[in-house]
Design an enzyme around this catalytic site. Structure first.
Site, mmCIF file in Angstrom:
data_model
loop_
_atom_site.group_PDB
_atom_site.id
_atom_site.type_symbol
_atom_site.label_atom_id
_atom_site.label_comp_id
_atom_site.label_asym_id
_atom_site.label_seq_id
_atom_site.Cartn_x
_atom_site.Cartn_y
_atom_site.Cartn_z
ATOM 1 N N LYS A 164 1.095 4.159 -2.637
ATOM 2 C CA LYS A 164 0.589 5.625 -2.584
ATOM 3 C C LYS A 164 1.568 6.314 -2.733
ATOM 4 O O LYS A 164 1.930 7.657 -3.603
ATOM 5 C CB LYS A 164 0.643 5.443 -1.318
ATOM 6 C CG LYS A 164 -1.427 4.591 -1.333
ATOM 7 C CD LYS A 164 -2.276 5.287 -2.186
ATOM 8 C CE LYS A 164 -4.186 4.796 -1.400
ATOM 9 N NZ LYS A 164 -4.646 5.206 -2.649
ATOM 10 N N TYR A 221 0.763 -1.241 -0.023
ATOM 11 C CA TYR A 221 -0.186 -0.166 -0.248
ATOM 12 C C TYR A 221 0.500 1.001 0.173
ATOM 13 O O TYR A 221 0.511 2.160 -0.749
ATOM 14 C CB TYR A 221 -0.963 -0.142 1.331
ATOM 15 C CG TYR A 221 -1.901 1.171 1.243
ATOM 16 C CD1 TYR A 221 -3.150 0.851 0.602
ATOM 17 C CD2 TYR A 221 -2.352 2.280 1.928
ATOM 18 C CE1 TYR A 221 -3.932 1.935 0.795
ATOM 19 C CE2 TYR A 221 -2.550 3.339 2.208
ATOM 20 C CZ TYR A 221 -4.465 3.317 1.417
ATOM 21 O OH TYR A 221 -4.564 4.255 1.156
#
Length: 254
Positions: free
Chosen positions: A167, A163
């Site tokens: 991002k 993640y």
């Protein structure tokens, strides 16, 4: 929700696509755009019911919205989504790349398929949707693109290597595309939420997290939507591009 009077509807008639907008932050963003008079495209990947319920809520008070299915990690589905929108509305003014998933675990336990699933949706999906939207925006020489990043992409987070990497990629992607599109009147910015009260944060240990948040609470989806609304609709945002706005209760002060 309440639709603003027409004289205050700064997005009157403009088309806004919000990916992953049947719940959480995306839902709050879609409702904000509807209040401002936009034609909102509520995108969902699988279950249509929450998306249709949101559309019904928006239209019941005089707003305009449709629900369209597409897994934004799949190029064919993204192309079909944008083809449908252009066929119906002829233009796109706003794209919010919000769709995202988590598959959290420590790196040594992370399966390659869990890494790839998060990268495919959270990063490749942003690329595919931005590329598809830009074909129209570049021709009309206007548009606003807002990417939902995360503070995890700036400082990392244990158990979220996939993640955080995705991002971080979204943030760098935002800056690069902002430079490429600026000459055509298109702004590209990112909003980085901290810990927001959605179903993605329901299982976290609040006592552990809150001590790292100077404001001492989780954020609300509407607070992220407020920043997105400013970047998408306010005349004062027309000179802002390539920026990352942390909405995180003060967790990341850099």
């Amino acid at each position: 929700m309440e639709i603003l009077p027409e004289e205050l509807q700064t997005l009157q008639g403009k088309v806004a696509i919000v990916t992953g907008s049947s719940r959480g932050i995306g839902k709050a963003i879609a409702k904000e755009f509807a209040k401002l008079g936009a034609n909102v495209v509520v995108n969902y990947a699988r279950s249509s019911q929450p998306a249709e319920e949101l559309v019904a809520e928006i239209t019941s008070v005089g707003g305009n919205a449709i629900a369209l299915q597409a897994d934004v990690s799949k190029v064919e589905q993204v192309d079909s989504l944008f083809k449908t929108v252009i066929s119906k509305y002829k233009s796109i003014y706003i794209l919010v790349n919000n769709a995202g998933i988590t598959c959290d675990t420590l790196l040594l336990r992370m399966k390659p398929e869990d890494w790839q699933a998060v990268i495919d949706l959270n990063l490749t999906g942003v690329f595919l949707c931005t590329r598809a939207a830009s074909k129209n925006m570049l021709k009309q020489r206007s548009g606003r693109i807002i990417n939902i990043a995360s503070i995890a992409g700036q400082v990392g987070n244990p158990g979220q290597a996939n993640y955080s990497a995705a991002k971080a990629g979204v943030i760098s992607f935002t800056k690069t595309v902002a430079k490429e599109f600026a000459s055509r009147g298109i702004t590209v910015n990112a909003v980085s939420p901290g810990f927001i009260a959605t179903d993605m944060t329901e299982s976290i240990n609040l006592n552990e997290i809150l001590r790292y948040i100077p404001l001492g609470r989780l954020g609300q989806p509407e607070e992220i939507a407020g920043m997105v609304r400013f970047l998408a609709s306010d005349a004062a945002a027309a000179y802002i591009t390539g920026q990352v706005f942390n909405v995180d209760g003060g967790m990341v002060m850099i």
